[in-house]
Design an enzyme around this catalytic site. Structure first.
Site, PDB file in Angstrom:
ATOM      1  N   HIS A  23      -2.784  -0.819 -10.729  1.00  0.00           N
ATOM      2  CA  HIS A  23      -3.009  -1.060 -12.158  1.00  0.00           C
ATOM      3  C   HIS A  23      -1.772  -0.685 -12.980  1.00  0.00           C
ATOM      4  O   HIS A  23      -1.382  -1.409 -13.892  1.00  0.00           O
ATOM      5  CB  HIS A  23      -4.207  -0.230 -12.660  1.00  0.00           C
ATOM      6  CG  HIS A  23      -5.501  -0.707 -12.100  1.00  0.00           C
ATOM      7  ND1 HIS A  23      -6.275  -1.647 -12.735  1.00  0.00           N
ATOM      8  CD2 HIS A  23      -6.141  -0.408 -10.949  1.00  0.00           C
ATOM      9  CE1 HIS A  23      -7.350  -1.890 -11.995  1.00  0.00           C
ATOM     10  NE2 HIS A  23      -7.287  -1.153 -10.913  1.00  0.00           N
ATOM     11  N   ASP A 117      -6.100  -2.296 -20.096  1.00  0.00           N
ATOM     12  CA  ASP A 117      -6.566  -2.752 -18.796  1.00  0.00           C
ATOM     13  C   ASP A 117      -8.037  -3.118 -18.960  1.00  0.00           C
ATOM     14  O   ASP A 117      -8.811  -2.317 -19.509  1.00  0.00           O
ATOM     15  CB  ASP A 117      -6.392  -1.626 -17.759  1.00  0.00           C
ATOM     16  CG  ASP A 117      -6.657  -2.095 -16.335  1.00  0.00           C
ATOM     17  OD1 ASP A 117      -7.640  -2.821 -16.121  1.00  0.00           O
ATOM     18  OD2 ASP A 117      -5.872  -1.730 -15.442  1.00  0.00           O
ATOM     19  N   HIS A 353      -3.288  -6.306   3.326  1.00  0.00           N
ATOM     20  CA  HIS A 353      -4.701  -6.288   2.919  1.00  0.00           C
ATOM     21  C   HIS A 353      -4.943  -7.307   1.800  1.00  0.00           C
ATOM     22  O   HIS A 353      -6.061  -7.500   1.375  1.00  0.00           O
ATOM     23  CB  HIS A 353      -5.077  -4.892   2.450  1.00  0.00           C
ATOM     24  CG  HIS A 353      -4.414  -4.459   1.175  1.00  0.00           C
ATOM     25  ND1 HIS A 353      -3.057  -4.606   0.935  1.00  0.00           N
ATOM     26  CD2 HIS A 353      -4.917  -3.899   0.047  1.00  0.00           C
ATOM     27  CE1 HIS A 353      -2.779  -4.148  -0.272  1.00  0.00           C
ATOM     28  NE2 HIS A 353      -3.882  -3.707  -0.829  1.00  0.00           N
ATOM     29  N   ASN A 357      -1.318  -7.206  -6.105  1.00  0.00           N
ATOM     30  CA  ASN A 357       0.118  -6.949  -6.301  1.00  0.00           C
ATOM     31  C   ASN A 357       0.904  -7.300  -5.044  1.00  0.00           C
ATOM     32  O   ASN A 357       1.954  -7.945  -5.114  1.00  0.00           O
ATOM     33  CB  ASN A 357       0.362  -5.493  -6.673  1.00  0.00           C
ATOM     34  CG  ASN A 357      -0.186  -5.177  -8.043  1.00  0.00           C
ATOM     35  OD1 ASN A 357       0.358  -5.596  -9.041  1.00  0.00           O
ATOM     36  ND2 ASN A 357      -1.309  -4.480  -8.084  1.00  0.00           N
TER      37      ASN A 357
HETATM   38  N1  UDP Z   1       3.373  -0.167  -2.383  1.00  0.00           N
HETATM   39  C1  UDP Z   1       4.561   0.515  -2.238  1.00  0.00           C
HETATM   40  N2  UDP Z   1       4.839   1.104  -1.048  1.00  0.00           N
HETATM   41  C2  UDP Z   1       4.010   1.056   0.020  1.00  0.00           C
HETATM   42  C3  UDP Z   1       2.794   0.345  -0.125  1.00  0.00           C
HETATM   43  C4  UDP Z   1       2.515  -0.261  -1.331  1.00  0.00           C
HETATM   44  O1  UDP Z   1       5.362   0.601  -3.178  1.00  0.00           O
HETATM   45  O2  UDP Z   1       4.342   1.640   1.056  1.00  0.00           O
HETATM   46  C5  UDP Z   1       3.052  -0.805  -3.684  1.00  0.00           C
HETATM   47  C6  UDP Z   1       3.131  -2.308  -3.610  1.00  0.00           C
HETATM   48  O3  UDP Z   1       4.454  -2.742  -3.864  1.00  0.00           O
HETATM   49  C7  UDP Z   1       2.131  -2.737  -4.666  1.00  0.00           C
HETATM   50  C8  UDP Z   1       1.144  -1.590  -4.730  1.00  0.00           C
HETATM   51  O4  UDP Z   1       1.726  -0.502  -4.031  1.00  0.00           O
HETATM   52  O5  UDP Z   1       2.774  -2.901  -5.919  1.00  0.00           O
HETATM   53  C9  UDP Z   1      -0.181  -1.897  -4.082  1.00  0.00           C
HETATM   54  O6  UDP Z   1      -0.910  -2.718  -4.920  1.00  0.00           O
HETATM   55  P1  UDP Z   1      -1.952  -3.768  -4.343  1.00  0.00           P
HETATM   56  O7  UDP Z   1      -2.571  -4.446  -5.513  1.00  0.00           O
HETATM   57  O8  UDP Z   1      -1.320  -4.644  -3.335  1.00  0.00           O
HETATM   58  O9  UDP Z   1      -3.002  -2.897  -3.561  1.00  0.00           O
HETATM   59  P2  UDP Z   1      -3.878  -1.607  -3.960  1.00  0.00           P
HETATM   60  O10 UDP Z   1      -3.016  -0.429  -3.717  1.00  0.00           O
HETATM   61  O11 UDP Z   1      -4.272  -1.777  -5.406  1.00  0.00           O
HETATM   62  O12 UDP Z   1      -5.004  -1.711  -3.032  1.00  0.00           O
END
Ligand code: UDP
Length: 463
Positions: A23, A117, A353, A357
């Site tokens: 978010h 948001d 997954h 993002n």
């Molecule tokens: N991310 C990161 N490093 C990691 C894993 C994830 O910086 O090792 C960041 C990724 O770039 C993304 C966010 O974490 O911007 C994950 O957002 P996403 O919506 O894909 O999944 P959520 O964490 O909300 O399930």
């Protein structure tokens, strides 16, 4: 005033961000965009977020305001779990945010708009109280929002829209593997009720902002535009990786866990182009030990190298001796700079997954995806990846909900090596260009942002 240099027409916008990496990232990025167009921005969020965002505050023109001390009160892990957190955030957040807006009322920069948001629907009431413009910001895909909406209509007694978005072929929103979030509240579990509340005050918003772009979700955007003043303004990936028009914007500046940055990038640089499978399940999903073992088996058997992000909370589920046995071709990081990783030419595919993002980031970097969605909107995103944009493959789970190693290996092989893989890569590169065009000068998302900025400036001038 030094700090306000570059601001146009004294327009001040408060952006109220929800907690959680998925978010914070898009909302801070959108804030940077607005700031680059001469709008004064204050990002209001929880104390833990404002502390974590210190790097951004020193390098950009954004200001940060803590409206809820989740550090002292324990956040989501505190009293009453998720629901307790939401209640405390609302009580404290609405009071502190209202005070902030009231204090600025007679200042040089009164707050003219609240971007919130959509997960924080009570913010709409604050905008109404102060008679300022408001924008609901959705951090999921338009398709996910469209598929939640009929559920919302059913629960809230809102008349169904005349034409429900034809979700032909889209999987139903799945909710397996959900963390325990307390007792159910009626027909849907609390997490779903919370997600549905995103639509509570949507009809009052001047704009409904989506982190997507017109071409990516054309049909669903057209459908939504009949219901709400929808404006896709994404992708919100840092400008450095897309149009390069926003200064000092090469990173999100926010990380849920400590970065294994240097080592993992050094390791990646020692690998041949396209030879690495990057595996990450984002910040929220928790995999079972059985699922982790299936992933480990497929990575061990694959000819490709791998970079696997296993969060500190998940490390105990890595099979015994796996790291030693695969040390010649694998790297396990507890958290990595995902944007840098996806931008690296050593990465050939992303086992993901399909969080929104991560999906958008893979699109922006032209990296093919092997989708392993775990719950909620991830199911829909994975479907779009394979069937609509054709930028990846979905690894299918068995009846017990596990994606077996053979299935994961098959998808990785197809994406990295097969004829279909070439087609997928071609599509991925095409979407990469379209993503950049959308946010670049004159692109659809750029136009939507400019329309909002013009409205705020004109409105300010006529006051
Ligand atoms: N991310 C990161 N490093 C990691 C894993 C994830 O910086 O090792 C960041 C990724 O770039 C993304 C966010 O974490 O911007 C994950 O957002 P996403 O919506 O894909 O999944 P959520 O964490 O909300 O399930």
């Amino acid at each position: 005033m030094e700090e306000e240099r570059g601001c146009r027409a004294n327009v001040h916008v408060v952006v109220l961000a929800y907690h959680g990496q998925g978010h914070i990232n898009p909302m801070v990025q959108f804030s940077k965009r607005l700031a680059s167009k001469g709008i004064k921005i204050t990002v209001a969020t929880t104390l833990s977020n404002t502390k974590a965002l210190q790097a951004v505050s020193s390098s950009s023109s954004l200001r940060f305001l803590s409206v809820y001390d989740d550090c002292t009160e324990g956040g989501v892990a505190g009293l009453g779990g998720f629901k307790g957190f939401l209640d405390r955030f609302q009580v404290s957040g609405s009071k502190n945010l209202s005070n902030f807006i009231a204090q600025h009322d007679r200042s040089e920069y009164p707050v003219k708009c609240l971007v919130y948001d959509a997960n924080i629907p009570w913010a709409s009431g604050i905008a109404s109280n102060f008679k300022i413009a408001s924008a609901a910001f959705f951090t999921q895909s338009c398709a996910a929002a469209a598929s939640y909406y009929p559920m919302y209509c059913e629960v809230s007694g809102t008349p169904m829209p005349e034409s429900v978005f034809p979700l032909i072929g889209l999987p139903k929103l799945g909710i397996p593997n959900l963390p325990s979030l307390g007792p159910t509240d009626g027909r849907y579990p609390p997490i779903i009720m919370h997600l549905l509340s995103q639509f509570d005050n949507i009809h009052k918003a001047n704009w409904v902002l989506m982190n997507s772009f017109d071409q990516l979700e054309e049909e669903v955007v057209e459908w939504m535009a009949k219901l709400w003043p929808v404006k896709p303004i994404g992708p919100t990936v840092p400008s450095f990786h897309l149009d390069k028009r926003v200064e000092n914007d090469d990173d999100y500046g926010f990380h849920t866990y400590k970065l294994d940055s240097r080592d993992c990038m050094e390791w990646l640089s020692s690998k041949k182009p396209g030879s690495v499978v990057y595996v990450s399940f984002g910040s929220a999903a928790l995999l079972s030990a059985e699922q982790m073992s299936e992933i480990a088996t497929s990575l061990k058997q694959s000819c490709a190298n791998f970079l696997w992000v296993v969060k500190p909370t998940e490390q105990s589920k890595i099979p015994h001796n796996f790291s030693e046995e695969t040390s010649s071709k694998g790297f396990i990081a507890s958290w990595c700079p995902q944007l840098e990783v996806l931008a690296h030419d050593a990465v050939g595919c992303f086992v993901s997954h399909c969080g929104w993002n991560s999906t958008l980031e893979a699109i922006c970097f032209g990296v093919p995806i092997v989708g392993m969605p775990q719950f909620l909107d991830q199911m829909i995103n994975a479907h779009l990846v394979e069937k609509v944009w054709k930028v990846g493959m979905g690894a299918v789970a068995d009846d017990k909900g596990f994606t077996r190693s053979e299935e994961i290996s098959k998808c990785i092989q197809i994406v990295l090596e097969g004829e279909r893989g070439k087609e997928i890569k071609k599509n991925a590169l095409r979407w990469k260009e379209l993503a950049k065009e959308a946010i670049d000068e004159g692109g659809s998302s750029d136009k939507h942002i400019n329309e909002m900025v013009s409205y705020l400036i004109q409105h300010e001038a006529s006051n």
